[in-house]
Write a protein that holds these residues in place. Sequence first.
Motif, PDB file in Angstrom:
ATOM      1  N   UNK A  87       0.827  -1.208   0.000  1.00  0.00           N
ATOM      2  CA  UNK A  87       0.000   0.000   0.000  1.00  0.00           C
ATOM      3  C   UNK A  87       0.861   1.257   0.000  1.00  0.00           C
ATOM      4  N   UNK A  88       1.937   1.243   0.745  1.00  0.00           N
ATOM      5  CA  UNK A  88       2.831   2.400   0.769  1.00  0.00           C
ATOM      6  C   UNK A  88       3.404   2.658  -0.628  1.00  0.00           C
ATOM      7  N   UNK A  89       3.778   1.587  -1.330  1.00  0.00           N
ATOM      8  CA  UNK A  89       4.290   1.760  -2.687  1.00  0.00           C
ATOM      9  C   UNK A  89       3.185   2.279  -3.609  1.00  0.00           C
ATOM     10  N   UNK A  90       1.974   1.733  -3.478  1.00  0.00           N
ATOM     11  CA  UNK A  90       0.873   2.187  -4.330  1.00  0.00           C
ATOM     12  C   UNK A  90       0.607   3.674  -4.120  1.00  0.00           C
ATOM     13  N   UNK A  91       0.611   4.127  -2.876  1.00  0.00           N
ATOM     14  CA  UNK A  91       0.386   5.545  -2.594  1.00  0.00           C
ATOM     15  C   UNK A  91       1.505   6.401  -3.195  1.00  0.00           C
ATOM     16  N   UNK A  92       2.728   5.912  -3.141  1.00  0.00           N
ATOM     17  CA  UNK A  92       3.838   6.669  -3.727  1.00  0.00           C
ATOM     18  C   UNK A  92       3.710   6.724  -5.250  1.00  0.00           C
ATOM     19  N   UNK A  93       3.198   5.657  -5.844  1.00  0.00           N
ATOM     20  CA  UNK A  93       3.013   5.653  -7.298  1.00  0.00           C
ATOM     21  C   UNK A  93       1.900   6.620  -7.708  1.00  0.00           C
ATOM     22  N   UNK A  94       0.815   6.658  -6.921  1.00  0.00           N
ATOM     23  CA  UNK A  94      -0.251   7.621  -7.213  1.00  0.00           C
ATOM     24  C   UNK A  94       0.320   9.042  -7.182  1.00  0.00           C
ATOM     25  N   UNK A  95       1.049   9.373  -6.131  1.00  0.00           N
ATOM     26  CA  UNK A  95       1.597  10.730  -6.042  1.00  0.00           C
ATOM     27  C   UNK A  95       2.645  10.973  -7.121  1.00  0.00           C
ATOM     28  N   UNK A  96       3.344   9.930  -7.569  1.00  0.00           N
ATOM     29  CA  UNK A  96       4.294  10.094  -8.676  1.00  0.00           C
ATOM     30  C   UNK A  96       3.558  10.448  -9.969  1.00  0.00           C
ATOM     31  N   UNK A  97       2.400   9.840 -10.196  1.00  0.00           N
ATOM     32  CA  UNK A  97       1.589  10.243 -11.350  1.00  0.00           C
ATOM     33  C   UNK A  97       1.159  11.696 -11.195  1.00  0.00           C
TER      34      UNK A  97
END
Length: 108
Positions: free
Chosen positions: A13-23
């Motif tokens: 989940x932490x990685x997914x949240x970082x990917x969302x913010x990277x987009x």
Amino acid sequence: MPIHEGKDAETAEELMRSRYSAFALQLESHLMRSWHPRTRPEPPLIAPGTTWRRLEVLDTVDGGTDDEDGIVEFRAHGMQDGEAFVMQERSRFVRRACRWVYLDGEMN
């Protein structure tokens, strides 16, 4: 930001949240680094004219500090060329070389 700067995500989940913010922040290098090489598409990964507004995490299955894989389902709200949209995906994450990476996802 620490994950964008190279810190490993502790959970899927932490990685997914970082990917969302990277987009949202247009950090394509983080998206490339956090995408499994077997499923990673060719750049560009960020669609021009898209603005991300809000993220909702709907469900997580495994993906913790002691797991090897995990699933995170989310809803991402955005704007594309002035039109509001919602994207919902059930994403799969795996550990590769002791790091969480995005494997693939199923759109709902």
